[in-house]
Design a protein around this motif. Structure first.
Motif, mmCIF file in Angstrom:
data_model
loop_
_atom_site.group_PDB
_atom_site.id
_atom_site.type_symbol
_atom_site.label_atom_id
_atom_site.label_comp_id
_atom_site.label_asym_id
_atom_site.label_seq_id
_atom_site.Cartn_x
_atom_site.Cartn_y
_atom_site.Cartn_z
ATOM 1 N N ALA A 1 23.942 16.515 -26.948
ATOM 2 C CA ALA A 1 22.844 16.306 -27.895
ATOM 3 C C ALA A 1 22.412 14.841 -27.895
ATOM 4 C CB ALA A 1 23.269 16.727 -29.297
ATOM 5 N N TYR B 1 18.792 13.087 -26.669
ATOM 6 C CA TYR B 1 18.094 12.069 -27.465
ATOM 7 C C TYR B 1 17.724 10.865 -26.597
ATOM 8 C CZ TYR B 1 18.023 8.078 -30.747
ATOM 9 O OH TYR B 1 17.710 6.927 -31.436
ATOM 10 N N ALA C 1 24.984 11.225 -36.016
ATOM 11 C CA ALA C 1 24.498 12.408 -36.728
ATOM 12 C C ALA C 1 24.322 13.603 -35.781
ATOM 13 C CB ALA C 1 23.174 12.082 -37.418
ATOM 14 N N LEU C 2 23.825 13.356 -34.575
ATOM 15 C CA LEU C 2 23.635 14.442 -33.611
ATOM 16 C C LEU C 2 24.967 15.056 -33.203
ATOM 17 C CD1 LEU C 2 20.832 12.962 -31.324
ATOM 18 C CD2 LEU C 2 20.641 14.969 -32.806
ATOM 19 N N TYR C 3 25.948 14.214 -32.980
ATOM 20 C CA TYR C 3 27.262 14.741 -32.593
ATOM 21 C C TYR C 3 27.874 15.540 -33.740
ATOM 22 C CZ TYR C 3 31.884 15.105 -30.550
ATOM 23 O OH TYR C 3 33.058 15.603 -30.037
ATOM 24 N N GLN C 4 27.728 15.035 -34.951
ATOM 25 C CA GLN C 4 28.265 15.750 -36.115
ATOM 26 C C GLN C 4 27.567 17.096 -36.303
ATOM 27 O OE1 GLN C 4 30.876 14.787 -38.327
ATOM 28 N NE2 GLN C 4 31.232 13.391 -36.616
ATOM 29 N N SER C 5 26.275 17.166 -36.014
ATOM 30 C CA SER C 5 25.502 18.393 -36.227
ATOM 31 C C SER C 5 25.733 19.435 -35.142
ATOM 32 C CB SER C 5 24.009 18.062 -36.306
ATOM 33 O OG SER C 5 23.737 17.219 -37.399
ATOM 34 N N PHE C 6 25.792 18.981 -33.872
ATOM 35 C CA PHE C 6 25.855 19.924 -32.755
ATOM 36 C C PHE C 6 27.238 20.035 -32.124
ATOM 37 C CE2 PHE C 6 21.408 18.657 -33.044
ATOM 38 C CZ PHE C 6 20.760 19.880 -32.986
#
Length: 459
Positions: A416, A420, A406-411
């Motif tokens: 990111a 984390y 999710a972090l990679y998809q968002s940023f």
């Protein structure tokens, strides 16, 4: 050697819990081997599922979703195992503190192996539709129940046998079951992936590893049934000191131990699953590399970590649990920012190096972890105390790959994910700061975190 230092059944012919005792060195080695084999098999089952989630289950059990969403759903079912682990810790911790470590370990091995074997027989989405992922989740839940009860018992059996001055080294051997299990899981799927065509691997090849668990469990049971009960627990039984409600008592008497044991695990788990599970997703989904590259990297890293875990366990006996553990935390936090740039090179040697160093930092934390956690609790409550350790997995290992995706998809950047990992490791570092040094604690003495109120004097 003083009485407080001497293990039960210390001399030839002494009895442990009413049983004739083997020489202490031989008995300790036998327990270590039994615990290592048992935990290796259980972690093989657990990691086989996690590895298959990254390379198989997303396509066979969630085929109606795009690859990223399918992988997220596959890892979500993998996370169910972590949710179940605290429940397994509570259930089997209760019986482990009431009736003994050995009997519980036999049950957990059967439960884990049976669930894994059934996964190998499970029809896919194409055959039974929505029932396929639902049944997959149920069997993963049973895996988690079994593993949640396994860890504490295996650690306590090794910790409570043998030389008190080698507790860190002895208790590290069940931890070796993690890289052994990971190694076996990656090796089996890697071999099948290499010798079978893509069609054969997806149609039936992936099942072989799960079906093998049935035969492996029989070997583990044969070994585990031959060991003696923990001598320290046998003393508790002989003195009539077992707790009727160990979970309630451990919450009252060891609140700091519960919080510290949870904190010790959070960052350790997030770093580990980033270096071993998310690496497979990152390489295949984001970099479009063959899944064999990631499997090879995890395979090599696990092989090296296998040798390092007992080393760091032994170092914690000499220098203390806290400094060795803290060194691993700092190293893992730094490596989290080097890890992804190495993967981005798409160079197989550098990808392998990234996994190897990552798992070396994990070994520095994982080697002393078992003794560190177990030593926070008194003998009669130690199995139930391990359930608190399992609770941390719900907010760490269970969701680490999902959060990373999710972090990679968002940023749009792997940094990111590195941030984390750093944040979670800071929680673990705080737990180390708040923890007492336990390397030289006497396990026969009770050290409750909160004072026990004395019985009121009669007026």
């Amino acid at each position: 050697m003083t009485n407080s230092e001497r293990p039960a059944g210390d001399g030839p012919g002494q009895a442990v819990g009413g049983q004739p005792a083997a020489p202490p060195g031989r008995q300790a080695r036998k327990v270590i081997v039994a615990s290592l084999v048992g935990t290796s098999l259980e972690w093989y089952d657990f990691f086989l599922y996690a590895t298959a989630s990254a390379v198989v289950f997303n396509r066979l059990f969630f085929p109606t979703f795009n690859p990223v969403v399918g992988t997220l759903l596959a890892f979500s079912t993998a996370g169910i195992g972590f949710v179940a682990r605290p429940l397994g810790g509570i259930i089997f911790g209760h019986f482990g503190d009431r009736v003994g470590r050995k009997q519980v370990l036999v049950v957990t091995l059967i439960l884990m192996g049976g669930a894994t074997f059934l996964i190998g027989l499970l029809p896919t989405y194409a055959a039974i539709g929505i029932w396929a992922p639902l049944l997959l989740g149920l069997l993963r839940f049973l895996q988690g129940i079994g593993l949640g009860g396994e860890w504490g018992g295996a650690v306590l059996m090794t910790l409570e046998h043998g030389d008190p001055k080698r507790r860190g080294f002895n208790a590290s051997w069940p931890q070796v079951g993690v890289p052994v299990g990971n190694l076996l899981a990656a090796a089996v799927l890697g071999l099948l992936n290499g010798v079978l065509s893509e069609q054969d691997f997806l149609s039936w090849g992936w099942r072989v590893g799960f079906l093998l668990s049935g035969a492996l469990v029989l070997v583990g049971l044969w070994i585990r049934l031959t060991i003696a009960e923990s001598p320290l627990f046998a003393e508790v039984v002989d003195h009539g000191e077992t707790s009727s409600m160990p979970l309630v008592e451990v919450i009252k008497r060891h609140p700091r131990g519960i919080l510290v044991s949870m904190g010790l695990r959070i960052g350790t788990d997030v770093a580990f699953y980033t270096f071993t599970s998310y690496i497979l997703v990152y390489l295949t989904t984001n970099l479009r590399l063959n899944r064999g590259v990631g499997l090879t990297a995890v395979l090599v890293g696990s092989a090296i970590e296998l040798a390092l875990i007992p080393l760091f366990g032994a170092l914690s006996d000499r220098f203390g649990r806290r400094p060795v553990y803290a060194a691993g935390v700092v190293a893992a936090a730094i490596w989290g920012f080097v890890f992804f740039p190495l993967l981005d090179t798409r160079s197989t040697p550098l990808i392998v190096l990234a996994a190897v160093i990552g798992l070396m930092t994990h070994a520095a934390m994982y080697g002393p972890q078992a003794a560190f956690v177990a030593e926070l609790f008194s003998t009669k409550l130690r199995y139930s105390g391990s359930a608190a350790y399992q609770l941390a997995g719900v907010v760490s290992g269970a969701i680490a790959p999902i959060v990373a995706i999710a972090l990679y998809q968002s940023f749009g950047t792997a940094y990111a994910v590195s941030g984390y990992v750093l944040a979670m490791l800071l929680i673990t570092l705080l737990a180390i700061v708040c923890a007492p040094e336990t390397a030289h604690a006497d396990l026969r003495e009770e050290h409750p975190d909160t004072p026990v109120a004395p019985n009121p004097s009669p007026s």
